[in-house]
Structure formats: C-alpha cells, structure tokens
Design a protein around this motif. Sequence first.
Motif, PDB file in Angstrom:
ATOM      1  N   PHE A   1      -9.152  -1.025   5.103  1.00 34.49           N
ATOM      2  CA  PHE A   1      -8.670  -1.167   4.330  1.00 34.49           C
ATOM      3  C   PHE A   1      -6.862  -1.508   5.077  1.00 34.49           C
ATOM      4  N   SER A   2      -6.208  -1.358   4.328  1.00 39.43           N
ATOM      5  CA  SER A   2      -4.411  -1.488   5.518  1.00 39.43           C
ATOM      6  C   SER A   2      -3.674  -1.157   4.251  1.00 39.43           C
ATOM      7  N   ARG A   3      -2.872  -0.567   5.368  1.00 41.58           N
ATOM      8  CA  ARG A   3      -1.310   0.275   4.309  1.00 41.58           C
ATOM      9  C   ARG A   3      -0.415  -0.405   4.877  1.00 41.58           C
ATOM     10  N   TYR A   4       1.027   0.093   4.179  1.00 43.76           N
ATOM     11  CA  TYR A   4       2.186  -1.010   4.738  1.00 43.76           C
ATOM     12  C   TYR A   4       3.313   0.099   5.336  1.00 43.76           C
ATOM     13  N   VAL A   5       4.055  -0.310   6.026  1.00 47.94           N
ATOM     14  CA  VAL A   5       4.701   0.861   6.833  1.00 47.94           C
ATOM     15  C   VAL A   5       5.737   0.947   6.588  1.00 47.94           C
ATOM     16  N   ALA A   6       5.851   2.025   5.678  1.00 46.75           N
ATOM     17  CA  ALA A   6       7.169   2.559   4.921  1.00 46.75           C
ATOM     18  C   ALA A   6       8.323   2.692   5.818  1.00 46.75           C
ATOM     19  N   ARG A   7       8.507   3.069   6.896  1.00 50.96           N
ATOM     20  CA  ARG A   7       9.939   3.131   7.516  1.00 50.96           C
ATOM     21  C   ARG A   7       9.007   3.077   9.202  1.00 50.96           C
ATOM     22  N   ASP A   8      10.189   3.328  10.127  1.00 51.96           N
ATOM     23  CA  ASP A   8       9.348   2.788  11.495  1.00 51.96           C
ATOM     24  C   ASP A   8       9.251   4.202  11.711  1.00 51.96           C
ATOM     25  N   TYR A   9       8.368   3.801  12.561  1.00 49.47           N
ATOM     26  CA  TYR A   9       6.761   5.718  12.696  1.00 49.47           C
ATOM     27  C   TYR A   9       6.485   5.033  14.457  1.00 49.47           C
ATOM     28  N   ASP A  10       6.440   6.157  14.642  1.00 44.79           N
ATOM     29  CA  ASP A  10       6.111   6.779  15.642  1.00 44.79           C
ATOM     30  C   ASP A  10       4.230   7.332  15.596  1.00 44.79           C
ATOM     31  N   LEU A  11       3.473   6.579  15.586  1.00 38.39           N
ATOM     32  CA  LEU A  11       2.277   6.972  15.801  1.00 38.39           C
ATOM     33  C   LEU A  11       1.362   7.409  17.206  1.00 38.39           C
ATOM     34  N   ASP A  12       1.395   8.801  18.224  1.00 37.01           N
ATOM     35  CA  ASP A  12       0.328   9.212  19.130  1.00 37.01           C
ATOM     36  C   ASP A  12       1.456   7.771  20.535  1.00 37.01           C
ATOM     37  N   GLY A  13       2.493   7.606  20.156  1.00 38.53           N
ATOM     38  CA  GLY A  13       3.135   6.643  21.201  1.00 38.53           C
ATOM     39  C   GLY A  13       3.033   5.323  21.051  1.00 38.53           C
ATOM     40  N   VAL A  14       3.260   4.447  19.911  1.00 38.25           N
ATOM     41  CA  VAL A  14       3.123   3.947  19.518  1.00 38.25           C
ATOM     42  C   VAL A  14       4.065   3.433  18.504  1.00 38.25           C
ATOM     43  N   SER A  15       4.696   2.302  19.159  1.00 37.45           N
ATOM     44  CA  SER A  15       6.822   2.207  17.402  1.00 37.45           C
ATOM     45  C   SER A  15       6.140   1.213  16.661  1.00 37.45           C
ATOM     46  N   LEU A  16       5.677   1.742  15.247  1.00 33.73           N
ATOM     47  CA  LEU A  16       5.215   0.498  13.852  1.00 33.73           C
ATOM     48  C   LEU A  16       7.160   0.507  13.295  1.00 33.73           C
ATOM     49  N   GLN A  17       6.978  -0.762  12.950  1.00 34.68           N
ATOM     50  CA  GLN A  17       8.028  -1.092  12.803  1.00 34.68           C
ATOM     51  C   GLN A  17       7.647  -0.896  10.855  1.00 34.68           C
ATOM     52  N   GLU A  18       9.041  -0.853  10.562  1.00 40.03           N
ATOM     53  CA  GLU A  18       8.944  -0.491   8.626  1.00 40.03           C
ATOM     54  C   GLU A  18       9.101  -2.090   8.297  1.00 40.03           C
ATOM     55  N   GLY A  19       8.108  -2.520   7.077  1.00 40.81           N
ATOM     56  CA  GLY A  19       7.361  -3.768   6.839  1.00 40.81           C
ATOM     57  C   GLY A  19       6.655  -4.390   7.192  1.00 40.81           C
ATOM     58  N   SER A  20       5.999  -3.860   8.228  1.00 46.54           N
ATOM     59  CA  SER A  20       4.625  -4.210   8.663  1.00 46.54           C
ATOM     60  C   SER A  20       3.518  -3.647   7.802  1.00 46.54           C
ATOM     61  N   ARG A  21       2.451  -3.941   8.653  1.00 46.61           N
ATOM     62  CA  ARG A  21       1.069  -3.374   7.773  1.00 46.61           C
ATOM     63  C   ARG A  21      -0.268  -3.305   9.188  1.00 46.61           C
ATOM     64  N   ALA A  22      -0.326  -1.683   8.633  1.00 45.62           N
ATOM     65  CA  ALA A  22      -1.978  -1.438   9.617  1.00 45.62           C
ATOM     66  C   ALA A  22      -3.120  -1.835   9.159  1.00 45.62           C
ATOM     67  N   ILE A  23      -3.482  -1.891   9.868  1.00 45.93           N
ATOM     68  CA  ILE A  23      -5.467  -2.312   8.920  1.00 45.93           C
ATOM     69  C   ILE A  23      -6.316  -0.715   9.466  1.00 45.93           C
ATOM     70  N   ILE A  24      -6.263  -0.175   8.422  1.00 44.30           N
ATOM     71  CA  ILE A  24      -6.698   1.250   8.662  1.00 44.30           C
ATOM     72  C   ILE A  24      -8.961   1.080   8.934  1.00 44.30           C
ATOM     73  N   PHE A  25      -8.970   0.715   9.921  1.00 50.09           N
ATOM     74  CA  PHE A  25     -11.346   0.510  10.165  1.00 50.09           C
ATOM     75  C   PHE A  25     -11.969   2.301  10.061  1.00 50.09           C
ATOM     76  N   TYR A  26     -12.253   2.342   9.000  1.00 54.05           N
ATOM     77  CA  TYR A  26     -13.232   3.721   8.655  1.00 54.05           C
ATOM     78  C   TYR A  26     -14.098   3.670   9.009  1.00 54.05           C
ATOM     79  N   GLY A  27     -14.668   1.725   9.588  1.00 53.77           N
ATOM     80  CA  GLY A  27     -15.417   2.181  10.608  1.00 53.77           C
ATOM     81  C   GLY A  27     -15.869   2.635  11.414  1.00 53.77           C
ATOM     82  N   ALA A  28     -14.538   1.971  12.162  1.00 44.63           N
ATOM     83  CA  ALA A  28     -14.727   2.176  14.031  1.00 44.63           C
ATOM     84  C   ALA A  28     -14.031   3.564  14.136  1.00 44.63           C
ATOM     85  N   ALA A  29     -13.466   4.342  13.600  1.00 45.91           N
ATOM     86  CA  ALA A  29     -13.229   6.230  13.773  1.00 45.91           C
ATOM     87  C   ALA A  29     -14.236   6.400  13.128  1.00 45.91           C
TER      88      ALA A  29
END
Length: 350
Positions: free
Chosen positions: A286-314
């Motif tokens: 499933f995906s999630r909207y990125v609601a604010r600028d976010y640093d996740l494990d050293g990677v910058s995700l910008q507000e307004g972008s979208r991240a797909i969270i791959f449960y099967g890969a995890a």
Amino acid sequence: MSTTLAGTAPISTLDLYSDQALLNPWPLYHELREMGPIVWLEKYGMFALTRYDVVVKALRDWQAFPSSFGVMMNDDMNQLLRGNTLCSDGDAHNQLRRVVIRPVTPVALKSLKEEVEREAAAVVGRLCAKGRFCATAELATYLPVTIVSNAIGLPEEGRERMMEWSIGLFNCFGPMNERARNAMPVLSEMMQYAHTHAVPGKLKPGGWAEAIHHAAAAGEVPSEAVPVMMIDYMGPSLDTTIFGISSGVWLFANHPDQWDLVRNDPSLIPAAINEILRMEAPIQDFSRYVARDYDLDGVSLQEGSRAIIFYGAANRDPRQFTHPDQFDVRRDNAGRHMAFGAGRDVFGRR
C-alpha cells in the motif's frame, strides 16, 4: 511527480506492476532492497520502501505518513475510498474501526463456529470425493464467499457479484495502468450497490452491514461514511482469506516435508499460518502520502511525495528473517511478518 523529488534516494526504472512482476516479484524486491532502504521508482514517481526496518518506521509514524490521503497508488481510488476505515488516521480511524471490527472479534465470531465447521467438513468431503480439484476456485474461495456473504447480510440480488467486486477492487489499488482502468467499471458497480442495495430495508436483520447503519443512526460514525465502510466487508474480507488459503496449499504442495511436520505436530499450526503469510503476503503493498519533509534512514522524502510500502518485500528481508526465501513452519519469528501492514495493535498506542 518530478524525478527531482527523488532527492538522495537511488533511482530505479523497474516496473513492479507489470504482469511478470506481479507473478514473481521476489527478484525485483531483492534488487530494490540491495539498492538501499528507499528507492525512487522513476516509472511511477513514487518512493519504494522495501527493507523491514524502514517499513516499520513509516507505519509507526502515521502523522508523517498518514492513511487519510489514501493508501492506493492512483488518485482516483484515493479519492473514492477517502474516509473509510483503511483510509483514515487517529481518532477518526479508531471511531470507524470500532464499528467495523465489532462483529469480527474472536468473541463475536464464536457464533459462527458451528457453521464454519459444518461448511468446512462438507467442502472437504466433497472435494476429496472428486480426487482432483482447483484449490483456489473450489477450496479457498468456498468458505469466505459462503460464510462472509451470509454474515454481512447483503440482499440476494447482487451477492453473487462479490467475488468480481473483490477482484476489481484489488486491481484498482495499483498505479493507473491498463489493469486498473479495466477494473474501474466493476468498482463503480460495487459502489452503486453499496449506495442503493446495502441500505436499511434490503439488508438481512442482524447482519454486519445493518450494524453499520445502526452505528451511524446512533452517531458512532458519520452517515456519509457508511457506503465506503461497506467496502471493508464487500471486498477485502474475501480476497485476503482466499489468497492465504491458496498460498498455504501451494507452499505445502511444494514442501511436503513441512506438511509432514504440521500433520505430525498440530501445535505448529499457528506458526505455519504466520509463515504462510510471511512468504506470500495477501497484500503486497500500500502507499502513504508524505505529510512533511522527512529523513528516513538517511534518505530525504519531500512533503507531498508518495511512498509505496512493500509488505511482501519486508517479509523477505534477510536483515530480519534468516534464509527468508525458505518456507519453515518452525521459524521462531514468523509472527513479525508484515502481511497486513501494521498499526497500533502491533506497536501499541501512539
């Protein structure tokens, strides 16, 4: 979405929603995990989270990665289902979830125990007498469709379409490709049914669907949320169970040694179910909207972008599961799978 949003993430041109990828996503998941904790999918203009740790971090921080903007990979579906249980957060989510989950708690489901056991014995006896059958169409589908459709209490007219609606709903979850576009008419039919047939006077008294209307009348949930709340029962209640049963049959058929372990020691059944769900997650992403600028494990995700969270890969991340591609019913941490994502019930109150 511009590739400039990729920021510090490595960029991939893989298409994880082609027919070939959907049939065998594991090599692609491996490639993405090895590229880094977060990868920019150039084809769809979204981030991919494939490592177990970053998946957990994103799911735990619902303020930064809210569900209320939709969790699908296309805007049409995110708008259509906005406001249902799946696409909500915080107090609003808890309010909806209390109503939807009420008839499916372990205590409430005890009333269905005899019916489930009776129907299960009947279908097993019938299929064994045939000697050869389709495990998905004839075994895995039977109990969910028979039990769930009756428990929901939908009118007879249209109930036979539940499987088609469920398939169409899942096909609309991904990016707006040909598969999603072709499924949109089926989804529209389901929504129309929810508005015109899943209503008081047409529903079976005492059914799950009627209870949603009662909750709205009592002020427990907004009345405008009722039609999309019906989708929680009319679609996902079928496919996830069918996928799980089908995957179990497939895995045991290909690993008879694991089947022998469970058959000789029924205490392994709970662990085996978790391992099936880990190996073949009924919901891959499933995906999630990125609601604010976010640093996740050293990677910058910008507000307004979208991240797909791959449960099967995890679920097949070797950083979390030893020999992740091996089906092992005695795996001691299979219960940590992300087959259905995660939330407050897994991680505690937020």
